[in-house]
Design an enzyme around this catalytic site. Structure first.
Site, PDB file in Angstrom:
ATOM      1  N   GLN A 186     -19.572  -5.933  13.906  1.00  7.75           N
ATOM      2  CA  GLN A 186     -18.191  -5.521  14.086  1.00  7.75           C
ATOM      3  C   GLN A 186     -17.237  -6.691  13.808  1.00  7.75           C
ATOM      4  OE1 GLN A 186     -16.459  -2.864  14.440  1.00  7.75           O
ATOM      5  NE2 GLN A 186     -14.496  -3.775  14.981  1.00  7.75           N
ATOM      6  N   GLU A 187     -17.646  -7.881  14.202  1.00  8.81           N
ATOM      7  CA  GLU A 187     -16.780  -9.047  14.047  1.00  8.81           C
ATOM      8  C   GLU A 187     -16.700  -9.514  12.594  1.00  8.81           C
ATOM      9  OE1 GLU A 187     -14.842 -10.392  16.095  1.00  8.81           O
ATOM     10  OE2 GLU A 187     -15.521  -9.938  18.126  1.00  8.81           O
ATOM     11  N   SER A 188     -17.841  -9.605  11.902  1.00 10.58           N
ATOM     12  CA  SER A 188     -17.840 -10.280  10.607  1.00 10.58           C
ATOM     13  C   SER A 188     -18.698  -9.616   9.540  1.00 10.58           C
ATOM     14  CB  SER A 188     -18.354 -11.710  10.793  1.00 10.58           C
ATOM     15  OG  SER A 188     -19.739 -11.691  11.136  1.00 10.58           O
TER      16      SER A 188
END
Length: 472
Positions: free
Chosen positions: A309-311
């Site tokens: 989700q972050e990267s």
């Protein structure tokens, strides 16, 4: 040359034969005096044959799951019985186990064919679904009105294979393969067209993004439980009463919505890219996520879902706000967790895991269960102060500030001045943590399913207890 038998001997033989026949009848009647259901209740358990799949039985984030698993478990418990599930490679194998008496019933999203009805009782329908063609992305949809020489695969000894024959379509029954496995083969391009059902295709939409639903046939197919006809029908009758009650109360419809109709789903590009990255990027960092999970006790698949989700598992990721790395850590977080290089994959993953535990400790101790996980993730995204503001606002509006489902409705209000001006930490983009949490829940479920399938775990496999992972 035949030897004559004295008449007296024949009479005596016939009397003995009649006596033996009478004893056999009495013996059989004696066996039938106790109905099957009572015998099962006497031993306290019921043996259930199933297969692995989202609509039958699989190992979820915290325990066994699946439409049939939930339904059959509830049925067993309603009778005071402990359900014992056995996973078979195909539905035909599960049905055969019932026919031979090895299992008491089969609950594996079965569409009974005429051949399978022999020596089995059918329950009343659990639900109905339409037979539906599907094809691999990039190929033309199958048209049953103009089939040409197109080959359509289906599981052998199955309603769908029989349906292809009845429709006079060019079918290829595949032996010793479950419907779920055949769908995966079509997704991979091993076969181009398959006949499945609308329910199965919806249930697999997140798992097999390149499997495209096509034309549905006009007739409905019913899903049933199967019972051994060699025994009396007491267990089948109890099942019918149970199913009727669940239909009347709407619980059966709720179960259908959970696993079929209202399953969380993203667009095709999101699903395609996720599975592409699972194959191409995750292997480079899988060991690091697992090591961080082992150190912190957090399910590595949850950490991987956060990282995606972050990267999208890009170790060089950076944003205009200054967060960087696979876990997109801020400078302050890196300093707090003693991280010298946020672009180093191991430091980023380990630091993100430790930060998650730190955020968890800030959540009030009275908040437990899945709410603890969602609050922790929202705090990881938006910061604890803004999360507390949303909880205060929830309480002001007579909601429960300890329930994520209620707080997430107030988080978007933090961007409106009439609300944030009355709160301690001011304005925030409150819609972002709601999307953030929902996305992580989505990716986490997919990673759990993928990991368990890859390692041969099914709904009968014992689950490892981990921090945070079991809150979902």
């Amino acid at each position: 040359m035949s030897i004559p038998i004295p008449r007296q001997t024949l009479v005596r033989f016939r009397k003995h034969l009649a006596l033996i026949s009478t004893l056999l009848v009495l013996l059989l009647q004696g066996c039938e005096q106790t109905p099957l259901l009572e015998r099962l209740q006497g031993r306290g358990r019921v043996h259930i044959a199933t297969v692995t799949g989202p609509l039958s039985c699989y190992l979820g984030e915290k325990s066994a799951a699946g439409l049939e698993y939930e339904l059959a478990s509830a049925f067993a418990k309603s009778l005071g019985l402990h359900p014992l599930f056995t996973v078979y490679p195909t539905r035909s194998a599960a049905i055969q186990a019932v026919k031979t008496g090895k299992e008491d019933m089969a609950a594996s999203f079965i569409l009974p064919s005429a051949r399978q009805n022999n020596r089995t009782y059918l329950s009343s329908p659990l639900l109905a679904t339409k037979p539906t063609f599907a094809h691999t992305m990039g190929w033309k949809a199958f048209d049953p009105d103009r089939p040409g020489n197109t080959m359509v695969v289906a599981p052998a000894d199955h309603y769908l294979a029989d349906l292809l024959t009845r429709k006079d379509l060019l079918g290829k029954p595949l032996n010793r393969l479950s419907e779920e496995r055949i769908l995966a083969l079509v997704q991979a391009g091993n076969h181009k067209h398959v006949l499945s059902t609308a329910a199965q295709l919806k249930a697999h939409a997140n798992l097999l993004p390149d499997l495209v639903p096509g034309v549905s046939l006009e007739e409905d197919a019913s899903v049933h439980w199967l019972f051994n006809r060699s025994f009396d029908d007491s267990l089948r009758n109890a099942a019918n009463r149970f199913l009727a009650a669940w239909k009347q109360t709407g619980r059966l419809q709720q179960l259908r919505e959970k696993y079929i109709d209202k399953l969380p789903r993203r667009n095709y590009v999101t699903r395609r890219d996720f599975w592409k990255h699972v194959q191409e990027r995750l292997p480079d960092y899988l060991g690091l996520f697992q090591q961080a999970g082992a150190e912190t006790g957090i399910d590595w698949r949850l950490l991987a879902a956060i990282g995606y989700q972050e990267s999208h598992w890009n170790p060089k990721a950076a944003s205009p706000t200054g967060v960087r790395g696979i876990m997109m850590l801020t400078r302050d977080t890196a300093r707090q967790q003693k991280i010298s290089d946020r672009l180093d994959p191991w430091q980023s993953i380990r630091g993100g895991a430790k930060h998650l535990l730190w955020m968890e400790k800030r959540i009030p101790a009275r908040i437990q269960g899945e709410d603890l996980l969602w609050f922790t993730l929202a705090s990881y995204n938006i910061g604890y102060g803004h999360l507390e503001d949303a909880r205060v606002l929830t309480q002001r509006q007579n909601g429960n500030p300890d329930r994520w489902e209620e707080v997430k409705q107030r988080l978007p209000l933090l961007s409106q001045k009439k609300y944030y001006s009355t709160l301690k930490h001011g304005r925030a983009r409150g819609r972002e943590p709601v999307t953030y949490v929902e996305n992580i829940r989505y990716y986490y479920r997919l990673l759990v399913y993928w990991d368990n399938a890859k390692n041969g775990r099914d709904c009968t496999t014992s689950q490892v207890q981990r921090r945070l992972a079991l809150k979902n």
